[in-house]
Design a protein around this motif. Structure first.
Motif, PDB file in Angstrom:
ATOM      1  N   THR A 232      37.799  22.418 -98.093  1.00  0.00           N
ATOM      2  CA  THR A 232      38.071  21.001 -98.341  1.00  0.00           C
ATOM      3  C   THR A 232      38.884  20.833 -99.623  1.00  0.00           C
ATOM      4  O   THR A 232      39.853  20.064 -99.669  1.00  0.00           O
ATOM      5  CB  THR A 232      36.758  20.209 -98.458  1.00  0.00           C
ATOM      6  OG1 THR A 232      36.058  20.302 -97.216  1.00  0.00           O
ATOM      7  CG2 THR A 232      37.019  18.747 -98.785  1.00  0.00           C
ATOM      8  N   PHE A 233      38.494  21.553-100.676  1.00  0.00           N
ATOM      9  CA  PHE A 233      39.231  21.454-101.938  1.00  0.00           C
ATOM     10  C   PHE A 233      40.677  21.919-101.753  1.00  0.00           C
ATOM     11  O   PHE A 233      41.600  21.315-102.312  1.00  0.00           O
ATOM     12  CB  PHE A 233      38.540  22.294-103.019  1.00  0.00           C
ATOM     13  CG  PHE A 233      37.120  21.905-103.312  1.00  0.00           C
ATOM     14  CD1 PHE A 233      36.696  20.593-103.168  1.00  0.00           C
ATOM     15  CD2 PHE A 233      36.200  22.848-103.730  1.00  0.00           C
ATOM     16  CE1 PHE A 233      35.388  20.225-103.441  1.00  0.00           C
ATOM     17  CE2 PHE A 233      34.899  22.505-104.018  1.00  0.00           C
ATOM     18  CZ  PHE A 233      34.483  21.186-103.872  1.00  0.00           C
TER      19      PHE A 233
ATOM     20  N   TYR B 248      43.908  19.513-102.304  1.00  0.00           N
ATOM     21  CA  TYR B 248      44.954  19.849-103.262  1.00  0.00           C
ATOM     22  C   TYR B 248      46.316  19.844-102.581  1.00  0.00           C
ATOM     23  O   TYR B 248      47.300  19.296-103.114  1.00  0.00           O
ATOM     24  CB  TYR B 248      44.702  21.215-103.912  1.00  0.00           C
ATOM     25  CG  TYR B 248      45.927  21.644-104.698  1.00  0.00           C
ATOM     26  CD1 TYR B 248      46.176  21.111-105.950  1.00  0.00           C
ATOM     27  CD2 TYR B 248      46.858  22.524-104.138  1.00  0.00           C
ATOM     28  CE1 TYR B 248      47.329  21.446-106.652  1.00  0.00           C
ATOM     29  CE2 TYR B 248      48.010  22.863-104.836  1.00  0.00           C
ATOM     30  CZ  TYR B 248      48.238  22.323-106.088  1.00  0.00           C
ATOM     31  OH  TYR B 248      49.389  22.638-106.765  1.00  0.00           O
ATOM     32  N   ALA B 249      46.419  20.460-101.418  1.00  0.00           N
ATOM     33  CA  ALA B 249      47.706  20.540-100.718  1.00  0.00           C
ATOM     34  C   ALA B 249      48.234  19.147-100.385  1.00  0.00           C
ATOM     35  O   ALA B 249      49.441  18.884-100.518  1.00  0.00           O
ATOM     36  CB  ALA B 249      47.560  21.378 -99.451  1.00  0.00           C
ATOM     37  N   ALA B 250      47.351  18.254 -99.951  1.00  0.00           N
ATOM     38  CA  ALA B 250      47.773  16.892 -99.619  1.00  0.00           C
ATOM     39  C   ALA B 250      48.253  16.156-100.868  1.00  0.00           C
ATOM     40  O   ALA B 250      49.262  15.436-100.836  1.00  0.00           O
ATOM     41  CB  ALA B 250      46.621  16.142 -98.959  1.00  0.00           C
ATOM     42  N   TRP B 251      47.524  16.327-101.978  1.00  0.00           N
ATOM     43  CA  TRP B 251      47.931  15.669-103.225  1.00  0.00           C
ATOM     44  C   TRP B 251      49.272  16.218-103.716  1.00  0.00           C
ATOM     45  O   TRP B 251      50.155  15.447-104.112  1.00  0.00           O
ATOM     46  CB  TRP B 251      46.861  15.882-104.295  1.00  0.00           C
ATOM     47  CG  TRP B 251      47.289  15.357-105.634  1.00  0.00           C
ATOM     48  CD1 TRP B 251      47.234  14.072-106.072  1.00  0.00           C
ATOM     49  CD2 TRP B 251      47.889  16.120-106.703  1.00  0.00           C
ATOM     50  NE1 TRP B 251      47.749  13.977-107.345  1.00  0.00           N
ATOM     51  CE2 TRP B 251      48.157  15.211-107.749  1.00  0.00           C
ATOM     52  CE3 TRP B 251      48.210  17.469-106.864  1.00  0.00           C
ATOM     53  CZ2 TRP B 251      48.742  15.624-108.955  1.00  0.00           C
ATOM     54  CZ3 TRP B 251      48.795  17.873-108.052  1.00  0.00           C
ATOM     55  CH2 TRP B 251      49.049  16.959-109.082  1.00  0.00           C
TER      56      TRP B 251
ATOM     57  N   ILE C  21      46.784  21.774-113.547  1.00  0.00           N
ATOM     58  CA  ILE C  21      45.430  21.252-113.746  1.00  0.00           C
ATOM     59  C   ILE C  21      44.707  21.142-112.409  1.00  0.00           C
ATOM     60  O   ILE C  21      43.558  21.564-112.266  1.00  0.00           O
ATOM     61  CB  ILE C  21      45.484  19.875-114.433  1.00  0.00           C
ATOM     62  CG1 ILE C  21      46.067  19.997-115.843  1.00  0.00           C
ATOM     63  CG2 ILE C  21      44.086  19.246-114.486  1.00  0.00           C
ATOM     64  CD1 ILE C  21      46.460  18.667-116.461  1.00  0.00           C
ATOM     65  N   ALA C  22      45.380  20.563-111.420  1.00  0.00           N
ATOM     66  CA  ALA C  22      44.750  20.383-110.107  1.00  0.00           C
ATOM     67  C   ALA C  22      44.406  21.722-109.471  1.00  0.00           C
ATOM     68  O   ALA C  22      43.348  21.867-108.833  1.00  0.00           O
ATOM     69  CB  ALA C  22      45.667  19.563-109.198  1.00  0.00           C
TER      70      ALA C  22
END
Length: 305
Positions: free
Chosen positions: A170-171, A175-178, A152-153
């Motif tokens: 930025t997106f 995403y990578a950090a999450w 989903i992310a």
């Protein structure tokens, strides 16, 4: 003529200044559920505003189509929804009422999130009401598997990047950090997953099928004889026999179902009744997706010991 040229140049300059400002406006995201809202917020960060329609303590099948939701959709750049007919009872009224081409079928912001998922429980043959609340396209409760959370992310990352290309880096970073936080959380609860795997449980509704696929719990029976159909005395008698035969220790159910029937079965078998939130906000302290998964895993692990 010289004055006219100066006016044209001034107008062009103003347009050039205005264009970046418009491009930098945060995306306006509306989601059907709190889970999608949290994942969208994680990906967007401060480059979007996110509002959701159903609350985490509500049954998402049944939501009142309030005028305020229509207004939110009217101004939205994206409407992200679970799909697979989860919102079929209320979503068409909102989308039609909004009159926003972006969030109508075929629009750039019409985002059926189920397109990213490997869907379980697709029924074979025709589907009718005699089979209960069966979704013709498959089981829509897919967010309760963290791998689907990743899917989903990633879908959000890609769609938001298409709509706001300047913010794509930025997106991607968000995403990578999450995902790194989710990976770390999964390593932390791996021992609890090991405790759950193979343990017999009873579930109220088929909404826990994806959760079972993830953690390995063995659903030996459902409180509902068919999805959305209340249990009959004969069904409960058979379920009680199944619980005694398998040694199931827990009934897993959502907070919006009436637990009196589950308590009845518990009194006759000694099985525990475990009320778990299926969505962010189902318990007030759970404010994000990773917290939701951590809570449900830890509560279930404790219940099946």
């Amino acid at each position: 003529m010289h004055g006219f040229k100066k006016l044209l140049m001034a107008a062009a300059g103003l347009a050039a200044l205005a264009a970046p400002a418009a491009a930098q406006r945060p995306l306006r995201i509306v989601t059907s559920t709190t889970d999608l809202a949290d994942l969208a917020s994680e990906v967007c960060g401060n480059r979007c505003t996110v509002v959701h329609i159903s609350e985490g303590y509500q049954d998402p099948h049944f939501v009142e189509a309030k005028p305020s939701f229509i207004l939110q959709l009217r101004n939205a750049d994206v409407f992200a929804f679970v799909g697979l007919e989860l919102e079929v009872g209320w979503m068409p009224l909102l989308v039609d009422g909004a009159r926003n081409p972006k969030v109508r079928p075929g629009g750039t912001g019409y985002l059926d999130v189920s397109q990213a998922i490997r869907v379980l429980d697709r029924p074979g043959g025709s589907v009718d009401r005699s089979q209960g609340d069966v979704h013709a396209a498959g089981n829509p409760h897919y967010w309760l598997d963290p791998e689907n959370g990743r899917r989903i992310a990633r879908l959000f990352r890609d769609r938001f990047s298409q709509l706001a290309p300047a913010d794509a880096p930025t997106f991607a970073r968000n995403y990578a950090a999450w995902e790194a936080r989710l990976n770390a959380a999964e390593r932390g609860w791996a021992g609890q997953i090991a405790q759950i795997r193979g343990k017999p449980v009873v579930a109220w509704h088929t909404s826990w099928r994806y959760f079972a696929e993830y953690n390995g719990m063995n659903i030996v029976g459902f409180m509902e004889p068919k999805p959305g159909v209340p249990p009959s005395p004969s069904h409960l008698a058979g379920l009680i026999a199944t619980i005694r035969r398998t040694g199931a220790k827990v009934i897993v159910m959502e907070p919006y179902y009436d637990r009196r029937t589950a308590d009845f079965v518990s009194q006759r078998t000694g099985i525990k009744v475990l009320v778990l939130p299926p969505s962010v906000g189902g318990v007030r302290s759970i404010t994000d997706y990773i917290q939701l998964m951590q809570y449900d895993v830890s509560q279930l692990a404790a219940a099946v010991r």
